[in-house]
Write a protein that holds these residues in place. Structure first.
Motif, short mmCIF file in Angstrom:
data_model
loop_
_atom_site.label_atom_id
_atom_site.label_comp_id
_atom_site.label_asym_id
_atom_site.label_seq_id
_atom_site.Cartn_x
_atom_site.Cartn_y
_atom_site.Cartn_z
N PRO A 1 22.62 0.37 31.43
CA PRO A 1 23.24 -0.29 30.27
C PRO A 1 22.95 0.41 28.93
O PRO A 1 23.76 0.30 28.00
N ARG A 2 21.86 1.14 28.82
CA ARG A 2 21.53 1.81 27.56
C ARG A 2 22.52 2.91 27.19
O ARG A 2 22.64 3.26 26.02
N VAL A 3 23.23 3.45 28.18
CA VAL A 3 24.22 4.49 27.90
C VAL A 3 25.64 4.03 28.28
O VAL A 3 26.57 4.82 28.29
N ALA A 4 25.79 2.74 28.55
CA ALA A 4 27.07 2.20 29.03
C ALA A 4 28.20 2.42 28.03
O ALA A 4 29.32 2.78 28.43
N GLU A 5 27.95 2.22 26.75
CA GLU A 5 29.02 2.39 25.76
C GLU A 5 29.50 3.84 25.73
O GLU A 5 30.70 4.11 25.68
N PHE A 6 28.56 4.78 25.77
CA PHE A 6 28.93 6.19 25.80
C PHE A 6 29.75 6.49 27.05
O PHE A 6 30.83 7.10 26.96
N MET A 7 29.27 6.07 28.21
CA MET A 7 29.96 6.37 29.47
C MET A 7 31.34 5.72 29.50
O MET A 7 32.29 6.32 29.99
N ALA A 8 31.47 4.50 28.96
CA ALA A 8 32.74 3.80 28.97
C ALA A 8 33.80 4.50 28.12
O ALA A 8 35.00 4.33 28.35
N ASN A 9 33.37 5.28 27.15
CA ASN A 9 34.31 5.96 26.26
C ASN A 9 34.50 7.44 26.58
O ASN A 9 35.33 8.10 25.95
N LEU A 10 33.76 7.95 27.53
CA LEU A 10 33.79 9.38 27.84
C LEU A 10 35.17 9.86 28.26
O LEU A 10 35.66 10.87 27.75
N ASP A 11 35.82 9.15 29.17
CA ASP A 11 37.15 9.59 29.63
C ASP A 11 38.16 9.57 28.49
O ASP A 11 38.99 10.48 28.38
N GLY A 12 38.08 8.57 27.63
CA GLY A 12 39.01 8.49 26.51
C GLY A 12 38.83 9.62 25.52
O GLY A 12 39.80 10.22 25.05
N ILE A 13 37.59 9.92 25.19
CA ILE A 13 37.31 11.01 24.24
C ILE A 13 37.73 12.35 24.85
O ILE A 13 38.36 13.17 24.19
N MET B 1 35.84 22.24 31.44
CA MET B 1 35.18 22.15 32.73
C MET B 1 35.22 20.68 33.16
O MET B 1 34.82 19.80 32.40
N GLU B 2 35.72 20.44 34.33
CA GLU B 2 35.91 19.08 34.82
C GLU B 2 34.84 18.70 35.83
O GLU B 2 34.30 19.54 36.53
N GLY B 3 34.63 17.40 35.94
CA GLY B 3 33.79 16.85 36.99
C GLY B 3 34.68 16.52 38.19
O GLY B 3 35.73 17.12 38.38
N SER B 4 34.29 15.53 38.92
CA SER B 4 35.03 15.14 40.13
C SER B 4 36.34 14.45 39.82
O SER B 4 37.20 14.35 40.68
N GLY B 5 36.48 13.95 38.60
CA GLY B 5 37.66 13.17 38.26
C GLY B 5 37.44 11.69 38.48
O GLY B 5 38.31 10.88 38.20
N GLU B 6 36.28 11.33 38.99
CA GLU B 6 35.94 9.92 39.19
C GLU B 6 35.94 9.23 37.83
O GLU B 6 35.29 9.69 36.89
N PRO B 7 36.69 8.13 37.69
CA PRO B 7 36.77 7.45 36.39
C PRO B 7 35.39 7.10 35.83
O PRO B 7 34.49 6.68 36.56
N GLY B 8 35.25 7.29 34.52
CA GLY B 8 34.02 6.92 33.83
C GLY B 8 32.86 7.87 34.02
O GLY B 8 31.75 7.58 33.61
N THR B 9 33.10 9.04 34.59
CA THR B 9 32.00 9.99 34.80
C THR B 9 32.12 11.24 33.95
O THR B 9 31.14 11.97 33.80
N GLY B 10 33.30 11.49 33.39
CA GLY B 10 33.48 12.71 32.61
C GLY B 10 33.07 13.91 33.42
O GLY B 10 33.52 14.11 34.54
N ARG C 1 26.66 8.91 16.36
CA ARG C 1 25.81 7.93 17.05
C ARG C 1 25.06 8.54 18.24
O ARG C 1 24.43 7.82 19.01
N ARG C 2 25.07 9.85 18.39
CA ARG C 2 24.51 10.49 19.59
C ARG C 2 23.06 10.15 19.85
O ARG C 2 22.62 10.10 20.99
N ALA C 3 22.29 9.88 18.81
CA ALA C 3 20.87 9.54 19.00
C ALA C 3 20.69 8.21 19.75
O ALA C 3 19.61 7.96 20.29
N GLU C 4 21.72 7.40 19.81
CA GLU C 4 21.65 6.14 20.57
C GLU C 4 21.65 6.39 22.07
O GLU C 4 21.20 5.53 22.83
N TRP C 5 22.20 7.52 22.50
CA TRP C 5 22.39 7.77 23.93
C TRP C 5 21.68 9.01 24.45
O TRP C 5 21.53 9.18 25.66
#
Length: 167
Positions: free
Chosen positions: A24-36, A50-59, A99-103
């Motif tokens: 949960p401490r990085v949930a907001e960052f992870m939830a917005n990663l695909d959108g950004i 460079m792409e990851g697996s394409g799994e949603p929410g993993t960037g 806000r990077r210091a939050e995550w």
């Protein structure tokens, strides 16, 4: 430094998350990663990511550095400095950057590097990490550089790049 003809700008940004990607401490960052990331891919001047697996929410978090799942990277190629700057400081990405210091942990060493690549070249993570190591060991040069090395980088100068934490 002026952009060589026939070359694009590659960048690597690494960071170590404060917690695992499902925490949960990085949930907001992870939830917005695909959108950004999606926004970046639609930006004028974007060339490649460079792409990851394409799994949603993993960037691209599956491409962990050194086997550490919290050590993540972002590796992209842009047409030019202005294109990357517009994305970093001219979109919602800026809010997440600020806000990077939050995550992310404070790394205590350079975590960002840029270099020129021939148009069409897709750098590997190993290649990018070697450029970062070169920058750390030798400082900015044509081989590997930061924002300060680029005279044409204007938005960076206005927004600053505080060494708070990696993103």
């Amino acid at each position: 430094m002026t952009q060589p003809d026939g070359y694009h700008l590659a960048e690597l940004n690494i960071g170590r998350l404060l917690a695992p990607t499902d925490d949960p401490r990085v949930a907001e960052f992870m939830a917005n990663l695909d959108g950004i990331n999606g926004l970046g891919k639609r930006m004028p001047g974007f060339v490649w990511m460079m792409e990851g697996s394409g799994e949603p929410g993993t960037g691209n978090t599956e491409n962990a550095i050194g086997g550490d799942p919290q050590q993540v990277s972002n590796l992209t190629v842009w047409k030019d400095v202005a294109s990357l700057e517009r994305f970093v400081w001219g979109t919602i990405h800026k809010q997440f950057y600020e806000r990077r210091a939050e995550w992310f942990e404070l790394l205590g060493q350079m975590h960002f590097v840029m270099w020129w690549v021939p148009a069409g070249h897709e750098p590997t993570l190993d290649e990018a990490l070697a450029r970062l190591d070169h920058l750390r060991a030798h400082g900015a040069s044509e081989q590997a550089f930061d924002w300060a090395y680029l005279k044409e980088a204007r938005m960076w100068r206005n927004h600053g790049c505080a060494q708070i934490a990696a993103e």
